[in-house]
Design a protein around this motif. Sequence first.
Motif, PDB file in Angstrom:
ATOM      1  N   ARG A 160      48.908  42.486  44.261  1.00 18.20           N
ATOM      2  CA  ARG A 160      48.643  41.714  43.046  1.00 18.20           C
ATOM      3  C   ARG A 160      48.026  40.355  43.395  1.00 18.20           C
ATOM      4  NH1 ARG A 160      53.596  44.047  41.739  1.00 18.20           N
ATOM      5  NH2 ARG A 160      54.756  42.150  42.217  1.00 18.20           N
ATOM      6  N   ARG A 161      48.508  39.749  44.483  1.00 22.44           N
ATOM      7  CA  ARG A 161      48.005  38.434  44.887  1.00 22.44           C
ATOM      8  C   ARG A 161      46.545  38.500  45.318  1.00 22.44           C
ATOM      9  NH1 ARG A 161      51.123  36.136  49.499  1.00 22.44           N
ATOM     10  NH2 ARG A 161      49.286  36.152  50.781  1.00 22.44           N
ATOM     11  N   ILE A 162      46.174  39.503  46.106  1.00 24.88           N
ATOM     12  CA  ILE A 162      44.771  39.568  46.532  1.00 24.88           C
ATOM     13  C   ILE A 162      43.855  39.922  45.359  1.00 24.88           C
ATOM     14  CG2 ILE A 162      45.298  39.973  48.966  1.00 24.88           C
ATOM     15  CD1 ILE A 162      44.554  42.910  48.573  1.00 24.88           C
ATOM     16  N   ASP A 163      44.400  40.580  44.348  1.00 21.56           N
ATOM     17  CA  ASP A 163      43.627  40.822  43.124  1.00 21.56           C
ATOM     18  C   ASP A 163      43.474  39.509  42.362  1.00 21.56           C
ATOM     19  OD1 ASP A 163      42.334  41.905  40.911  1.00 21.56           O
ATOM     20  OD2 ASP A 163      44.107  42.933  40.149  1.00 21.56           O
ATOM     21  N   ALA A 164      44.548  38.769  42.198  1.00 19.54           N
ATOM     22  CA  ALA A 164      44.503  37.496  41.467  1.00 19.54           C
ATOM     23  C   ALA A 164      43.564  36.503  42.153  1.00 19.54           C
ATOM     24  CB  ALA A 164      45.909  36.900  41.354  1.00 19.54           C
TER      25      ALA A 164
ATOM     26  N   PRO B 171      40.689  45.797  42.262  1.00 13.77           N
ATOM     27  CA  PRO B 171      40.637  47.225  41.950  1.00 13.77           C
ATOM     28  C   PRO B 171      40.206  47.457  40.509  1.00 13.77           C
ATOM     29  CG  PRO B 171      42.885  46.457  41.872  1.00 13.77           C
ATOM     30  CD  PRO B 171      42.057  45.301  42.367  1.00 13.77           C
ATOM     31  N   GLN B 172      39.812  48.678  40.251  1.00 13.10           N
ATOM     32  CA  GLN B 172      39.497  49.061  38.880  1.00 13.10           C
ATOM     33  C   GLN B 172      40.807  49.215  38.108  1.00 13.10           C
ATOM     34  OE1 GLN B 172      36.654  52.342  38.715  1.00 13.10           O
ATOM     35  NE2 GLN B 172      36.116  51.883  40.840  1.00 13.10           N
ATOM     36  N   ARG B 173      40.701  49.330  36.803  1.00 13.12           N
ATOM     37  CA  ARG B 173      41.881  49.508  35.955  1.00 13.12           C
ATOM     38  C   ARG B 173      41.798  50.846  35.240  1.00 13.12           C
ATOM     39  NH1 ARG B 173      45.743  45.179  36.077  1.00 13.12           N
ATOM     40  NH2 ARG B 173      44.668  43.538  37.202  1.00 13.12           N
TER      41      ARG B 173
ATOM     42  N   LEU C   9      49.677  51.411  53.365  1.00 12.28           N
ATOM     43  CA  LEU C   9      49.352  50.269  54.221  1.00 12.28           C
ATOM     44  C   LEU C   9      50.573  49.453  54.629  1.00 12.28           C
ATOM     45  CD1 LEU C   9      46.105  49.027  52.454  1.00 12.28           C
ATOM     46  CD2 LEU C   9      46.344  50.629  54.357  1.00 12.28           C
ATOM     47  N   GLN C  10      51.725  49.861  54.142  1.00 12.22           N
ATOM     48  CA  GLN C  10      52.980  49.166  54.425  1.00 12.22           C
ATOM     49  C   GLN C  10      52.892  47.681  54.063  1.00 12.22           C
ATOM     50  OE1 GLN C  10      53.937  50.125  58.506  1.00 12.22           O
ATOM     51  NE2 GLN C  10      54.380  52.253  57.990  1.00 12.22           N
ATOM     52  N   VAL C  11      52.443  47.450  52.805  1.00 10.67           N
ATOM     53  CA  VAL C  11      52.392  46.095  52.261  1.00 10.67           C
ATOM     54  C   VAL C  11      53.202  46.070  50.971  1.00 10.67           C
ATOM     55  CG1 VAL C  11      50.137  45.571  53.290  1.00 10.67           C
ATOM     56  CG2 VAL C  11      50.236  46.510  50.971  1.00 10.67           C
ATOM     57  N   GLN C  12      53.507  44.893  50.503  1.00  7.79           N
ATOM     58  CA  GLN C  12      54.269  44.732  49.275  1.00  7.79           C
ATOM     59  C   GLN C  12      53.349  44.845  48.054  1.00  7.79           C
ATOM     60  OE1 GLN C  12      57.662  44.271  49.166  1.00  7.79           O
ATOM     61  NE2 GLN C  12      57.564  44.643  51.373  1.00  7.79           N
TER      62      GLN C  12
ATOM     63  N   ARG D 110      39.060  47.758  52.593  1.00  8.25           N
ATOM     64  CA  ARG D 110      38.900  46.312  52.466  1.00  8.25           C
ATOM     65  C   ARG D 110      40.267  45.625  52.580  1.00  8.25           C
ATOM     66  NH1 ARG D 110      34.568  42.911  50.767  1.00  8.25           N
ATOM     67  NH2 ARG D 110      33.443  44.553  51.825  1.00  8.25           N
ATOM     68  N   ILE D 111      41.300  46.227  51.992  1.00  7.75           N
ATOM     69  CA  ILE D 111      42.650  45.654  52.094  1.00  7.75           C
ATOM     70  C   ILE D 111      43.113  45.658  53.545  1.00  7.75           C
ATOM     71  CG2 ILE D 111      45.076  45.943  51.428  1.00  7.75           C
ATOM     72  CD1 ILE D 111      43.935  47.183  48.761  1.00  7.75           C
ATOM     73  N   GLN D 112      42.804  46.710  54.279  1.00  8.77           N
ATOM     74  CA  GLN D 112      43.146  46.736  55.707  1.00  8.77           C
ATOM     75  C   GLN D 112      42.482  45.580  56.440  1.00  8.77           C
ATOM     76  OE1 GLN D 112      41.880  50.897  56.291  1.00  8.77           O
ATOM     77  NE2 GLN D 112      43.929  51.299  57.106  1.00  8.77           N
ATOM     78  N   GLU D 113      41.224  45.276  56.087  1.00  7.82           N
ATOM     79  CA  GLU D 113      40.533  44.136  56.682  1.00  7.82           C
ATOM     80  C   GLU D 113      41.255  42.831  56.338  1.00  7.82           C
ATOM     81  OE1 GLU D 113      36.148  43.940  56.409  1.00  7.82           O
ATOM     82  OE2 GLU D 113      36.317  45.887  55.404  1.00  7.82           O
ATOM     83  N   VAL D 114      41.689  42.703  55.083  1.00  9.37           N
ATOM     84  CA  VAL D 114      42.398  41.499  54.648  1.00  9.37           C
ATOM     85  C   VAL D 114      43.666  41.323  55.476  1.00  9.37           C
ATOM     86  CG1 VAL D 114      43.681  40.433  52.738  1.00  9.37           C
ATOM     87  CG2 VAL D 114      41.470  41.536  52.306  1.00  9.37           C
ATOM     88  N   VAL D 115      44.432  42.384  55.644  1.00  7.60           N
ATOM     89  CA  VAL D 115      45.675  42.315  56.415  1.00  7.60           C
ATOM     90  C   VAL D 115      45.381  41.857  57.845  1.00  7.60           C
ATOM     91  CG1 VAL D 115      47.563  43.695  57.380  1.00  7.60           C
ATOM     92  CG2 VAL D 115      46.895  43.989  54.980  1.00  7.60           C
ATOM     93  N   THR D 116      44.349  42.419  58.455  1.00  9.46           N
ATOM     94  CA  THR D 116      43.982  42.046  59.825  1.00  9.46           C
ATOM     95  C   THR D 116      43.589  40.573  59.900  1.00  9.46           C
ATOM     96  OG1 THR D 116      43.246  44.293  60.333  1.00  9.46           O
ATOM     97  CG2 THR D 116      42.383  42.524  61.725  1.00  9.46           C
TER      98      THR D 116
END
Length: 111
Positions: A30-34, A40-42, A22-25, A57-63
């Motif tokens: 970690r921040r969107i998990d916090a 995500p699962q562990r 997704l070309q994200v850091q 879902r992460i792609q939606e967050v980025v958008t």
Amino acid sequence: MKLPMDDEYAALFTVGQVADMLQVQHAFLRRIDAQQVVSPQRSNGGQRRYSRAEIGRIQEVVTMMDQGMSLPAIRRIFELQHELQEITRERDELARRLAGHNRAAQRPDPT
């Protein structure tokens, strides 16, 4: 035979793999998990593992963030979407039961 990769909810991807895809850091993930936006699962070792559904879902967050939304706002949108899905499911179940009840009520009495 169904493979784990066929299951969109199978937690198969590491933080590094998702960050590259997704070309994200890593810190962003970690921040969107916090912030409990995407959790995500562990693995047994405690490492985050993402499913294809979570990657979407992460792609939606980025958008949404690109459109100026904050993480708390995005989390609330996801919560409301989930609530709407539950209400829609309940409505559909009640409609199905009502239709069955109506069909039973319209049958001629055999007596």
